[in-house]
Each structure stands twice: as structure tokens, then as C-alpha cells.
Design an enzyme around this catalytic site. Structure first.
Site, PDB file in Angstrom:
ATOM      1  CD  GLU A 111      -2.859  -1.100   2.412  1.00  0.00           C
ATOM      2  OE1 GLU A 111      -3.711  -1.994   2.496  1.00  0.00           O
ATOM      3  OE2 GLU A 111      -2.776  -0.160   3.232  1.00  0.00           O
TER       4      GLU A 111
ATOM      5  CG  PHE B 299       4.543   0.418  -6.051  1.00  0.00           C
ATOM      6  CD1 PHE B 299       4.685   1.540  -6.854  1.00  0.00           C
ATOM      7  CD2 PHE B 299       4.870   0.518  -4.704  1.00  0.00           C
ATOM      8  CE1 PHE B 299       5.147   2.735  -6.330  1.00  0.00           C
ATOM      9  CE2 PHE B 299       5.338   1.706  -4.172  1.00  0.00           C
ATOM     10  CZ  PHE B 299       5.469   2.828  -4.997  1.00  0.00           C
TER      11      PHE B 299
ATOM     12  CB  SER C  38       2.891  -6.700 -11.357  1.00  0.00           C
ATOM     13  OG  SER C  38       4.127  -6.191 -10.920  1.00  0.00           O
TER      14      SER C  38
ATOM     15  NE  ARG D 110      34.641  -1.828 -29.186  1.00  0.00           N
ATOM     16  CZ  ARG D 110      34.667  -0.743 -29.957  1.00  0.00           C
ATOM     17  NH1 ARG D 110      34.576  -0.858 -31.282  1.00  0.00           N
ATOM     18  NH2 ARG D 110      34.779   0.448 -29.403  1.00  0.00           N
TER      19      ARG D 110
ATOM     20  N   GLY E 109      31.089  -1.041 -23.163  1.00  0.00           N
ATOM     21  CA  GLY E 109      31.436   0.361 -23.377  1.00  0.00           C
ATOM     22  C   GLY E 109      30.207   1.174 -23.757  1.00  0.00           C
TER      23      GLY E 109
ATOM     24  CD  GLU F 159       7.546 -11.093  -5.193  1.00  0.00           C
ATOM     25  OE1 GLU F 159       6.815 -10.833  -4.225  1.00  0.00           O
ATOM     26  OE2 GLU F 159       7.137 -11.674  -6.197  1.00  0.00           O
TER      27      GLU F 159
END
Length: 422
Positions: free
Chosen positions: A168, A197, A199, A308, A380, A404
Site C-alpha cells: 500500500e 505498485f 503488477s 570487439r 562500453g 518481494e
């Protein structure tokens, strides 16, 4: 249990075969296959043949039906209802719900394995599926025969979706202080208050609500199921979030909301206990979602290092980054082992289950976030671009350290257990 597991395996295997054929008809965009999984981080280690089959189904579904759409769901804030219903066809809508009401009847460890695999395709969507499963389990476990038959089949098929309503605006970590009231009037409760909040809030059909039917404290809390369309049920604005954007989050508001007494799960005053038992499993589920993100990010970092180039050599030749990758892999595997041990403890109803679930949630969500964040750093500037999946994994699992039960609360639970006289 073994018979139920074998039946579920047969069902999932058949559905997996049909899914493999169907993917050509639904024109799924297949992403390029990543390099093979290195043996030292292979999530199949230690699993039974049945569990490896569940895992294979989940990894395949994640790669073909979730990963190609992960960025779009995030950017456009799409709640992928049809994709989740296809996941439910594979048995993922009620993984640890009993088979007599449509569930798969699998164990907590099986569930962890599945959620880890699904999260490699989309953490946000998998995290919602885990919450939905928790709600279905609460009804299956604490509901009477009529309630189980009424709610669970549609939840397991994901024809209907569920939301868990505990937090709440004024009671987050201190859940026992919740204020949403449920006053009895004949054969109904009249609910007033709000949840924050939530879901799926506003887009889901079934709300498992913790509310106050008695005095102050945990013993005054009960659990009721509120159905979409009930008079007096409304929702706040859709929240704008850093991550978890494939699932809507809203406040759930009750204004003289009339709910039948026969929608109460268990007895009056049992709600807080129900909520905490649900959260023990929820902590394993959300930690498992973190494992999937970390597993994906270790692979993404490794693949980036292989191609890379800087200072004339690939990043894979840089010893600092080699050591960093080794640390990330070690954090992933240690987290996985802890989560799976906690899942076993919860399944076996061991005396250490609550503490182990808290330890697993604390350790795995912290360590896995670090793994994903380091993977972004290794990319990066590219890691900061939304064209690269690594940044979305970072954004999506950051909240796992909060929900949770915050990781600070996990520390309280663990220390309380350690300091309690035996």
C-alpha cells in the site's frame, strides 16, 4: 508427485512438438543463435532428464517467442497477452498448481529452472508470469474446492490474469500495518483503501487482496479475491518505470467495493500468513528471473569480447576483462546453486526454508544485478544504447532488489533466524 511430474512432462513434450511446428505458421522472427553455452555455466548441470526437458522447452520459447520482441515490448509498453497464453499452452500458467485444476503440478525447483530459462528472452514478461503463478498457487493452496474450480483453470490457461495486492502507499516493508479495510455486511465484505505498485493492475482479471477484517497487526488481516468488473474497484494511472515495461503497474483502488464472503481464502485472520507463504515462493521466482538475466548477460559479454577490438586485439585477449568475466560467471553459478537449494528446502517444507529463500533472494538479486551491470560496462558506449539488449537486462532486474521484500528486509529475516534461541 512423480506420477504428476511424468504426466506434466508428457503434456509439455507434446505441446513443445506442436509449438515447434506452429512457429512456421505464426511467422516468428528467429534471432541468430548465440554461441554454445560454456560448460562451466551450463544451467542444465545437476538436473534430471525431466527437468532438462522443461528447461529445453522454456529456452526454446524464450528464444523464439520472447527475445525477438523484448525491446519492442519495452519501448511501446506492450503487455504481451497472446504470447503469455502460448506460454500457458506449454504448462507455464500454473507451474506449481495441482493438475486437477489445470496446473502442471511441478516442483519449486522445476519452477525455478523454467523461470530462469524464460527470463533469457524477457525478464519483465517472465517476472509477471511468476507473479501470476504465485496468485494461482495461493488460490490452489488456500482456496476451498469451489474456489479452486472457479478460478484456477482460467488462470492456468491464462484466459484470465492475476495480480497480487499486498503493498500500500503507506505500508511497503511493514506489510502488517496495511490499512485497506474489509467490513463484513451480511454475506459480503465492503472494501475501502488502495494498493500500490500492482503488477498487471488494470489489465488483469483476478486480484488476490490482503485486507484488514480485524484489529491492528498481522492477525487482523484476511485474504479475498476481487474480480475485475466488481463495483467500487478502480485503478490509478499507469506508472512510468525504469524497467519492467512489458507489464503495466497501477494503483488498485477500493471504494465501497462489495465482495462476497465466499471469495475469502482461508479463515479470517489468516491473510498475513497466506501472504508470507506466497512471498517465500515469490522470492525464489524473482531470484530465478535474475539468474536468467545474468546468464544472458554473461553470454552477451563473452560474445562481445570475442569480436570487439581495441588496441589491435579483441577484448578477449585483455587479462583484466578475462578475470572480470570469470568473476561474473562465478557469481552466476553461486547464485544459481543457492536459489536451487532454497527451492528444494521450500518444496520439502524444511525448517530453514524461510531463511534460505531470503538468502537466495538477497544474494542472487544483488549478484546478478552486478553481473548485468558489469556486462554493460564491458560493452562500453554500445552497452548504453537501446539497440543492445544488455541495457534492458540491467533496467529490468534492478527492481528485483526491491520487490518481494526489499533486500534490507531479507537481511532482517536472516539475522532474526540466526539470533533466535533454539
Amino acid at each position: 508427485m512423480a506420477a504428476a511430474g511424468a504426466a506434466s512432462l508428457s503434456r509439455i513434450s507434446r505441446l513443445f512438438s506442436s509449438f515447434s511446428c506452429r512457429k512456421q505458421r505464426i511467422n516468428v522472427k528467429i534471432i541468430p543463435q548465440r554461441r554454445g553455452i560454456s560448460s562451466c555455466i551450463d544451467p542444465a548441470h545437476g538436473l534430471t532428464d525431466e527437468q532438462k526437458e522443461f528447461q529445453k522447452v522454456a529456452f526454446d520459447f524464450a528464444a523464439k517467442e520472447m527475445a525477438p520482441h523484448m525491446a519492442e515490448w519495452d519501448h511501446k509498453e506492450i503487455f504481451p497477452v497472446e504470447t503469455m497464453r502460448r506460454a500457458a499452452q506449454l504448462g507455464f500458467g500454473g507451474i506449481y498448481v495441482q493438475p486437477d485444476v489445470g496446473g502442471s503440478g511441478l516442483s519449486r525447483l522445476d519452477t525455478s529452472v523454467i523461470f530462469e530459462a524464460l527470463s533469457t528472452g524477457c525478464v519483465s514478461t517472465t517476472a509477471y508470469i511468476s507473479i501470476h503463478n504465485m496468485c494461482a498457487w495461493v488460490i490452489d493452496t488456500f482456496g476451498n474446492a469451489e474456489q479452486r474450480e472457479r478460478f484456477c483453470p482460467d488462470l492456468c490457461s491464462m484466459e484470465k490474469f492475476a495480480s497480487y495486492c499486498l503493498t500500500e502507499p503507506g505500508s511497503g516493508s511493514d506489510a502488517a500495518s496495511l490499512l485497506t479495510s474489509a467490513h463484513r455486511s451480511g454475506d459480503h465484505y465492503v472494501l475501502n483503501g488502495s494498493k500500490a505498485f500492482i503488477s498487471g493492475g488494470g489489465d488483469t482479471d483476478v486480484y488476490v487482496v490482503m485486507c484488514r477484517t480485524g484489529g491492528k497487526g498481522a492477525k487482523g488481516i484476511s485474504c479475498v479475491v476481487v474480480e475485475r468488473g466488481t463495483a467500487g474497484l478502480s485503478f490509478g494511472k499507469k506508472e512510468r518505470k525504469v524497467g519492467w515495461n512489458s507489464q503495466p503497474t497501477r494503483a488498485v483502488i477500493f471504494e465501497d467495493c462489495v465482495v462476497p464472503v465466499n471469495n475469502r481464502l482461508g479463515e479470517e485472520g489468516q491473510g498475513f500468513s497466506i501472504a508470507m507463504k506466497g512471498l517465500n515462493g515469490g522470492r525464489i521466482n524473482i531470484a530465478s528471473c535474475s539468474l536468467g538475466a545474468a546468464h544472458a548477460c554473461v553470454q552477451l559479454a563473452r560474445d562481445h569480447m570475442m569480436v570487439r577490438k581495441q588496441f589491435g586485439e579483441t577484448l578477449s585477449k585483455n587479462q583484466f576483462l578475462q578475470f572480470k568475466l570469470a568473476e561474473m560467471a562465478s557469481q552466476l553459478v553461486a547464485s544459481r546453486l543457492m536459489v536451487r537449494e532454497a527451492a528444494r528446502a521450500l518444496q520439502e517444507n524444511r525448517s530453514d526454508a524461510v531463511s534460505l529463500c531470503s538468502m537466495a533472494k538477497l544474494f542472487a538479486t544483488d549478484q546478478c544485478f552486478n553481473v548485468c551491470n558489469e556486462a554493460l560496462q564491458m560493452h562500453g558506449g554500445y552497452g548504453y544504447l537501446k539497440d543492445y539488449a544488455v541495457q534492458q537486462f540491467v533496467r529490468d532486474i534492478r527492481v528485483h532488489q526491491i520487490l518481494e521484500g526489499t533486500n534490507e528486509v531479507m537481511r532482517m529475516i536472516i539475522s532474526r533466524d540466526l539470533l533466535t534461541d533454539l
